[in-house]
Motif scaffolding. Structure first.
Motif, PDB file in Angstrom:
ATOM      1  N   MET A  71     -77.055 -78.486  30.419  1.00  0.00           N
ATOM      2  CA  MET A  71     -77.371 -79.430  29.346  1.00  0.00           C
ATOM      3  C   MET A  71     -76.202 -80.381  29.131  1.00  0.00           C
ATOM      4  SD  MET A  71     -77.388 -76.867  26.141  1.00  0.00           S
ATOM      5  CE  MET A  71     -76.014 -75.820  25.769  1.00  0.00           C
ATOM      6  N   GLY A  72     -76.523 -81.539  28.596  1.00  0.00           N
ATOM      7  CA  GLY A  72     -75.521 -82.556  28.319  1.00  0.00           C
ATOM      8  C   GLY A  72     -75.675 -83.765  29.217  1.00  0.00           C
ATOM      9  N   GLU A  73     -75.046 -84.853  28.779  1.00  0.00           N
ATOM     10  CA  GLU A  73     -75.061 -86.120  29.519  1.00  0.00           C
ATOM     11  C   GLU A  73     -73.619 -86.549  29.743  1.00  0.00           C
ATOM     12  OE1 GLU A  73     -76.271 -90.714  28.542  1.00  0.00           O
ATOM     13  OE2 GLU A  73     -77.666 -89.153  27.893  1.00  0.00           O
ATOM     14  N   TYR A  74     -73.294 -86.908  30.983  1.00  0.00           N
ATOM     15  CA  TYR A  74     -71.925 -87.241  31.352  1.00  0.00           C
ATOM     16  C   TYR A  74     -71.905 -88.506  32.192  1.00  0.00           C
ATOM     17  CZ  TYR A  74     -71.468 -82.341  30.076  1.00  0.00           C
ATOM     18  OH  TYR A  74     -71.526 -81.152  29.404  1.00  0.00           O
ATOM     19  N   SER A  75     -70.878 -89.304  32.014  1.00  0.00           N
ATOM     20  CA  SER A  75     -70.679 -90.509  32.821  1.00  0.00           C
ATOM     21  C   SER A  75     -69.567 -90.242  33.830  1.00  0.00           C
ATOM     22  CB  SER A  75     -70.293 -91.695  31.943  1.00  0.00           C
ATOM     23  OG  SER A  75     -71.356 -92.035  31.089  1.00  0.00           O
ATOM     24  N   HIS A  76     -69.827 -90.568  35.083  1.00  0.00           N
ATOM     25  CA  HIS A  76     -68.844 -90.385  36.157  1.00  0.00           C
ATOM     26  C   HIS A  76     -68.941 -91.563  37.103  1.00  0.00           C
ATOM     27  CE1 HIS A  76     -67.536 -86.313  35.173  1.00  0.00           C
ATOM     28  NE2 HIS A  76     -68.800 -86.052  34.863  1.00  0.00           N
ATOM     29  N   THR A  77     -68.039 -91.587  38.059  1.00  0.00           N
ATOM     30  CA  THR A  77     -68.094 -92.604  39.110  1.00  0.00           C
ATOM     31  C   THR A  77     -68.245 -91.902  40.449  1.00  0.00           C
ATOM     32  OG1 THR A  77     -65.684 -92.640  39.277  1.00  0.00           O
ATOM     33  CG2 THR A  77     -66.707 -94.308  37.857  1.00  0.00           C
ATOM     34  N   ILE A  78     -68.811 -92.624  41.384  1.00  0.00           N
ATOM     35  CA  ILE A  78     -68.941 -92.128  42.745  1.00  0.00           C
ATOM     36  C   ILE A  78     -67.969 -92.943  43.589  1.00  0.00           C
ATOM     37  CG2 ILE A  78     -70.897 -93.633  43.291  1.00  0.00           C
ATOM     38  CD1 ILE A  78     -72.044 -91.201  44.877  1.00  0.00           C
ATOM     39  N   ASP A  79     -67.177 -92.290  44.424  1.00  0.00           N
ATOM     40  CA  ASP A  79     -66.187 -93.033  45.204  1.00  0.00           C
ATOM     41  C   ASP A  79     -66.814 -93.640  46.457  1.00  0.00           C
ATOM     42  OD1 ASP A  79     -66.241 -91.037  47.190  1.00  0.00           O
ATOM     43  OD2 ASP A  79     -64.362 -90.118  46.546  1.00  0.00           O
ATOM     44  N   GLU A  82     -71.080 -96.369  39.135  1.00  0.00           N
ATOM     45  CA  GLU A  82     -71.214 -95.565  37.925  1.00  0.00           C
ATOM     46  C   GLU A  82     -72.497 -94.745  37.970  1.00  0.00           C
ATOM     47  OE1 GLU A  82     -70.598 -97.710  34.288  1.00  0.00           O
ATOM     48  OE2 GLU A  82     -69.091 -98.989  35.207  1.00  0.00           O
ATOM     49  N   VAL A  83     -72.358 -93.456  37.616  1.00  0.00           N
ATOM     50  CA  VAL A  83     -73.503 -92.556  37.611  1.00  0.00           C
ATOM     51  C   VAL A  83     -73.583 -91.831  36.278  1.00  0.00           C
ATOM     52  CG1 VAL A  83     -73.440 -92.226  40.119  1.00  0.00           C
ATOM     53  CG2 VAL A  83     -72.290 -90.589  38.628  1.00  0.00           C
ATOM     54  N   THR A  84     -74.778 -91.406  35.945  1.00  0.00           N
ATOM     55  CA  THR A  84     -75.013 -90.549  34.783  1.00  0.00           C
ATOM     56  C   THR A  84     -75.463 -89.199  35.317  1.00  0.00           C
ATOM     57  OG1 THR A  84     -75.632 -92.422  33.384  1.00  0.00           O
ATOM     58  CG2 THR A  84     -76.368 -90.246  32.674  1.00  0.00           C
ATOM     59  N   ILE A 101     -78.798 -86.603  38.821  1.00  0.00           N
ATOM     60  CA  ILE A 101     -77.766 -87.622  39.011  1.00  0.00           C
ATOM     61  C   ILE A 101     -78.485 -88.954  39.141  1.00  0.00           C
ATOM     62  CG2 ILE A 101     -75.860 -88.442  40.433  1.00  0.00           C
ATOM     63  CD1 ILE A 101     -75.497 -85.534  41.401  1.00  0.00           C
ATOM     64  N   TRP A 102     -78.143 -89.881  38.240  1.00  0.00           N
ATOM     65  CA  TRP A 102     -78.796 -91.185  38.149  1.00  0.00           C
ATOM     66  C   TRP A 102     -77.794 -92.307  38.375  1.00  0.00           C
ATOM     67  CZ3 TRP A 102     -83.835 -92.467  36.232  1.00  0.00           C
ATOM     68  CH2 TRP A 102     -84.615 -91.387  35.812  1.00  0.00           C
ATOM     69  N   ASN A 103     -78.274 -93.408  38.908  1.00  0.00           N
ATOM     70  CA  ASN A 103     -77.548 -94.664  38.808  1.00  0.00           C
ATOM     71  C   ASN A 103     -77.493 -94.977  37.313  1.00  0.00           C
ATOM     72  OD1 ASN A 103     -77.946 -97.648  38.170  1.00  0.00           O
ATOM     73  ND2 ASN A 103     -77.278 -97.769  40.300  1.00  0.00           N
ATOM     74  N   LYS A 104     -76.311 -95.295  36.800  1.00  0.00           N
ATOM     75  CA  LYS A 104     -76.147 -95.473  35.357  1.00  0.00           C
ATOM     76  C   LYS A 104     -77.111 -96.504  34.783  1.00  0.00           C
ATOM     77  CE  LYS A 104     -72.900 -96.589  31.745  1.00  0.00           C
ATOM     78  NZ  LYS A 104     -71.879 -97.467  31.328  1.00  0.00           N
ATOM     79  N   ASP A 105     -77.208 -97.665  35.418  1.00  0.00           N
ATOM     80  CA  ASP A 105     -78.101 -98.719  34.911  1.00  0.00           C
ATOM     81  C   ASP A 105     -79.565 -98.275  34.957  1.00  0.00           C
ATOM     82  OD1 ASP A 105     -75.912-100.373  34.443  1.00  0.00           O
ATOM     83  OD2 ASP A 105     -76.114-101.418  36.368  1.00  0.00           O
ATOM     84  N   ALA A 106     -79.944 -97.595  36.023  1.00  0.00           N
ATOM     85  CA  ALA A 106     -81.331 -97.123  36.143  1.00  0.00           C
ATOM     86  C   ALA A 106     -81.651 -96.125  35.038  1.00  0.00           C
ATOM     87  CB  ALA A 106     -81.565 -96.501  37.514  1.00  0.00           C
ATOM     88  N   TYR A 148     -84.433 -96.519  32.105  1.00  0.00           N
ATOM     89  CA  TYR A 148     -85.435 -95.466  31.919  1.00  0.00           C
ATOM     90  C   TYR A 148     -85.410 -94.952  30.479  1.00  0.00           C
ATOM     91  CZ  TYR A 148     -87.569 -90.868  32.106  1.00  0.00           C
ATOM     92  OH  TYR A 148     -88.340 -89.775  31.837  1.00  0.00           O
ATOM     93  N   ALA A 149     -84.230 -94.643  29.964  1.00  0.00           N
ATOM     94  CA  ALA A 149     -84.106 -94.099  28.606  1.00  0.00           C
ATOM     95  C   ALA A 149     -84.601 -95.098  27.569  1.00  0.00           C
ATOM     96  CB  ALA A 149     -82.661 -93.692  28.328  1.00  0.00           C
TER      97      ALA A 149
END
Length: 146
Positions: A3-11, A102-104, A114-119, A123-124
């Protein structure tokens, strides 16, 4: 439970770090595959084997069953963490989910998405305003209380 929502980056090599809580629960090896709505789904090995077992029970004579199995199993990859707690997402999966920078990362109970942040934000924004109607339309036998 995830559970939870996190913002990360993909290298640039396609590696992304997952939250420590998730790493502990995932174990050493786990599976990443295409998910619905354009995200990736991450399963523990136990959850993956349970899904695979359930899919075996579907009638392979039906075209939509064969198509769904190809969608899920054809893209699946067994992955593990590196020493920094990152996972390498295969290129075909990065392309599918449009993962660039950027990913969520979302915990959704039995799996991780794992989502593309903008996508995910798009969606949300579309789905959240309809959440009360969605909740009311869910199976009443679940006896959910919020």
């Amino acid at each position: 439970m995830f559970m939870g929502e996190y913002s990360h980056t993909i290298d640039v090599k396609g590696r992304v770090i997952l939250p420590a809580k998730f790493r502990d629960e995932l174990g050493m090896n786990f599976v990443v595959t295409r998910g619905l709505e354009g995200c990736l789904s991450v399963y523990t090995m136990d959850s993956w084997l349970h899904l695979a077992d359930a899919m075996k029970k579907l009638k392979a004579s039906k075209e939509n069953v064969r198509a769904f199995k190809r969608f899920v199993f054809g893209s699946a990859a067994e992955v593990e963490f590196d020493k920094q707690g990152r996972i390498l997402i295969p290129g075909t999966l990065r392309e599918y989910a449009h993962l660039e920078k950027e990913v969520t990362v979302l915990g959704t109970g039995d799996k991780i998405e794992i989502w593309n942040k903008d996508a995910y934000e798009t969606y949300a924004a579309k789905i959240v305003p309809d959440m009360e109607e969605i909740a009311e339309s869910m199976d009443e036998t679940l006896d959910l209380e919020f």
